[in-house]
Design an enzyme around this catalytic site. Structure first.
Site, PDB file in Angstrom:
ATOM      1  N   ASP A 129       0.819  -1.200   0.000  1.00  0.00           N
ATOM      2  CA  ASP A 129       0.000   0.000   0.000  1.00  0.00           C
ATOM      3  C   ASP A 129       0.858   1.259   0.000  1.00  0.00           C
ATOM      4  OD1 ASP A 129      -2.712  -0.929   0.037  1.00  0.00           O
ATOM      5  OD2 ASP A 129      -2.413  -1.593   2.094  1.00  0.00           O
ATOM      6  N   SER A 130       1.895   1.260   0.827  1.00  0.00           N
ATOM      7  CA  SER A 130       2.730   2.457   0.950  1.00  0.00           C
ATOM      8  C   SER A 130       3.462   2.764  -0.345  1.00  0.00           C
ATOM      9  CB  SER A 130       3.735   2.286   2.100  1.00  0.00           C
ATOM     10  OG  SER A 130       3.060   2.153   3.335  1.00  0.00           O
TER      11      SER A 130
END
Length: 426
Positions: free
Chosen positions: A180-181
């Protein structure tokens, strides 16, 4: 005392994205990470949340109170408004906000916004210069585009998960939502690139926009592709040599010696002594000059072949040294090494504090106000320390009236209609 670094230069210098407005229709981690990066550097990011509960991240790792520190961290420097996107009124409010924005961020499953009547075509009709950042599991096109998927699934599809862990055990995941990051970072970068093109073409032609069609203004980020992009030469190595990488525990495939070692006090250190010249200094520092001069260990390939032998020698040395003393010896020898930090270690780290990477803010935890440490803003631009965090993630709907009344001129009755009567509840 608040650990707040001074912002370098003027406000414009310190906040290069000041003047941009972004509408964030994102939950969880990926899109909010992109929004956070834009907000950190001055963009006005208006985060849309559902009535009552808001972003589900408010409840993740929630140990006390109503809003987690995970939410406060990933949504810092943003505004929170509540809109009921399941209602026609709430969806209309999104379209009303679009002309006032430079970019929109979203991470719904592909087709969701289109089904609601607020997809790219409708947004483009309202604002033909709008940049649209879309984050999904597998992208907006292709045979898997409609499939749901969180970062854990995408990391597996990208080949990342297969390389994490020990070779004699099943694959594991790292302790953060790295997929996600990374996807969020790529989305932020994509939006900034698209905005740069818009402004560069506007400056060159004097026209009102860059003339790019809607497809060129859509930034399409797939979680699996974002992770695949950081897999280095995983596929080229297989394509060129037939090599299939496998899990190597604390090592990195084909590089030696580089690993973690347990010291006499039970603490572990990481040592990366894999450069040719560094290796020789490293072996002398641990009392093994015989390995430093061994003809078979003068190249990385030779060291990789004998990695078990090297790790055994280094591990034996480390086991006799307290971690602090081991690190002092290695530092004096010019060998890259460091401790494996925990949260308390990070909080006390002098280097992080010197660079403003630990910043304390007063935060609501339940019915109390507390001083909480948060990570600083990266990268450092125009100075020698992080920009100050302007405010941590807002309370649910904190800016609903400000935005809908101030920006759109909505009256209280209409605000209640678009946000739901219980928009302020938690």
């Amino acid at each position: 005392m608040s650990d707040t670094p001074e912002a370098p230069g003027t406000a414009e210098d310190a906040l290069p994205l000041s003047g941009l407005r972004v509408l964030e229709l994102g939950n969880y981690i990926a899109a909010p990470t992109a929004g956070r990066m834009l907000a950190d550097f001055g963009a006005e990011v208006i985060k849309v949340e559902r009535p009552g509960t808001g972003d589900e991240l408010r409840n993740w790792r929630l140990y006390r109170g109503t809003t987690s520190m995970l939410y406060r961290t990933l949504n810092r420097n943003k505004k929170s408004i509540v809109l009921d996107l399941k209602s026609p009124e709430g969806r209309q409010a999104v379209l009303d906000l679009v002309p006032h924005c430079d970019a929109v961020l979203e991470n719904f499953r592909p087709g969701t916004l289109e089904r609601w009547g607020i997809g790219p075509e409708e947004m483009n009709f309202r604002n033909p210069e709008l940049i649209i950042g879309r984050i999904s599991a597998f992208g907006q096109s292709g045979p898997m585009s409609a499939r749901p998927g969180f970062a854990a699934v995408a990391e597996a599809y990208a080949g990342f998960r297969e390389l994490v862990g020990d070779p004699d055990r099943p694959p594991v995941r790292v302790g953060i939502s790295i997929g996600d990051s990374i996807a969020g970072m790529q989305a932020a970068f994509g939006i900034v690139m698209a905005l740069y093109r818009r402004e560069a073409r506007r400056g060159a032609s004097g026209a009102s926009g860059d003339g790019a069609g809607l497809p060129q203004r859509i930034v399409d980020v797939a979680l699996n592709e974002a992770m695949f992009s950081v897999m280095e030469s995983l596929v080229p190595d297989y394509s060129a040599y037939g090599e299939v990488r496998t899990r190597t525990g604390g090592r990195t495939q084909g590089i030696a010696p580089s690993n973690a070692y347990v010291c006499a006090d039970g603490k572990s250190i990481v040592v990366a002594g894999n450069g040719d010249a560094i290796f020789q200094r490293y072996m002398r520092a641990i009392g093994r000059p015989d390995l430093a001069t061994d003809p078979g260990l003068q190249s990385n390939a030779g060291r990789w072949d004998r990695r078990d032998e090297l790790d055994e020698a280094i591990g034996a040395w480390a086991a006799d040294q307290p971690s602090a003393e081991a690190l002092t010896v290695l530092d004096e020898a010019g060998v890259p090494a460091g401790p494996i930090y925990t949260a308390p270690d990070l909080l006390d780290d002098l280097q992080l504090r010197a660079r403003g990477m630990i910043q304390t803010r007063t935060t609501t935890i339940g019915d109390e106000q507390a001083e909480v440490a948060f990570p600083g803003i990266t990268p450092v631009i125009g100075g020698d320390a992080s920009l100050p965090i302007r405010h941590v993630g807002p309370d649910l709907g904190e800016h609903t009236e400000e935005v809908l009344s101030g920006l759109l001129g909505y009256d209280p009755e209409r605000i209640a209609a678009v946000a739901g009567e219980d928009w302020g509840s938690t």
